[in-house]
Design a protein around this motif. Sequence first.
Motif, short mmCIF file in Angstrom:
data_model
loop_
_atom_site.label_atom_id
_atom_site.label_comp_id
_atom_site.label_asym_id
_atom_site.label_seq_id
_atom_site.Cartn_x
_atom_site.Cartn_y
_atom_site.Cartn_z
N LYS A 147 77.59 -1.64 0.31
CA LYS A 147 77.78 -2.96 -0.29
C LYS A 147 78.78 -3.76 0.55
CE LYS A 147 75.38 -2.38 -4.18
NZ LYS A 147 74.24 -3.25 -4.57
N LYS A 148 78.67 -5.07 0.44
CA LYS A 148 79.62 -5.93 1.14
C LYS A 148 80.87 -6.19 0.30
CE LYS A 148 76.16 -8.41 3.88
NZ LYS A 148 75.57 -9.74 4.20
N SER A 149 80.73 -6.06 -1.02
CA SER A 149 81.86 -6.33 -1.91
C SER A 149 81.62 -5.59 -3.22
CB SER A 149 82.02 -7.83 -2.16
OG SER A 149 80.87 -8.35 -2.80
N GLU A 206 86.45 -6.98 -0.71
CA GLU A 206 85.40 -7.31 0.24
C GLU A 206 85.85 -6.82 1.61
OE1 GLU A 206 82.85 -11.17 1.95
OE2 GLU A 206 84.20 -11.39 0.23
N ARG A 207 85.19 -5.79 2.11
CA ARG A 207 85.51 -5.23 3.43
C ARG A 207 84.39 -4.28 3.83
NH1 ARG A 207 90.96 -1.82 3.03
NH2 ARG A 207 90.45 -1.40 5.20
N ASP A 220 78.98 -3.05 -10.22
CA ASP A 220 79.99 -3.58 -9.29
C ASP A 220 80.92 -2.50 -8.75
OD1 ASP A 220 79.07 -6.22 -9.52
OD2 ASP A 220 80.28 -6.54 -11.33
#
Length: 233
Positions: A147-149, A206-207, A220
Motif C-alpha cells: 500500500k502507499k498509505s 504514507e511511505r 486501512d
Amino acid sequence: MNTIPALHVQLEGLTASFRHPLTISGGQISTPQPAYSNLLGMISACAGYVIKPKDTKIGFEFHCNSFDHELERSVRLVADEKGNLKPHPKGQGIYTRQVYWKPRLDLYLTNTCFKNIFENPISTPCFGRSQDIAWITFVKEIEIEQKKSGRIRPTLLPDPKAGFPGLVLRLPEYIDNSKKGYTRKPTAFGMYQAMPPTVNQSYPIERDHLYHPSDSVDPDHVIYLYQWLLENE
C-alpha cells in the motif's frame, strides 16, 4: 499492487524488558519497542540456529497494558588478592528495572518456511531477558498487500519523521555472535522511532514498504516491512 505470502505469528507474555544495548550500568531501562536484533534473536531461539537479516524480512507491532519500574537484586562480585572473584563483602546489590506488563507481539515474516519453527520451537522465546518468557498463541499463513498509505500501529520505524509519537533511538539491527570466545558484536546501527506500546490507537502514514495483512479486518491497517541495512549478511 504487489501481494506476497507471509506468516503472521502472535506471541504473548507477562513481562517484557528490552534492555538498551548501549546502556550497561545503573537502572536498567527498556526500549519501548524491541529492536530488530531482538526479533532476530527471538526467531533464532525458536529455530535452534542463527537467523540472519538475509533469511527474512520482518514487520511487527508490539503492544502492552502498562509499564513500571521494579526492584531487582543483583549478585555483586569482587576480586581478591590473587585475582579470583568472590562475593562482595557488603552482599547483594539492588537496582531498578523498567518492565512492560502483559506484552503482545504480532510478527510478520516473508519467509513462510519458518512456520514449522514456531509450531515446534526448539527453545523458549523471550521478550528480552530469559525470565521474560513468551508463548506463541497462533501461527497463520497470510498474504500482505503493498500500500502507499494507511494507518500504522505501535512499531519501530527507521528514519524518524515528524507526526508520530515515541522515542528516537540509535539501535543495532543485528548482533553477530558467531566468533567463539569473543563478545557479541553489534552491527549496522540506525536511527529509529520507537512508538509507545501502551497507546491503543493507529496513526496515518504514507511511505514506502507499507503492507496490509490479509487477516486484518481493518482495510486501512498497514505494517511497515523493514528493509535491512545488512540484507546480504
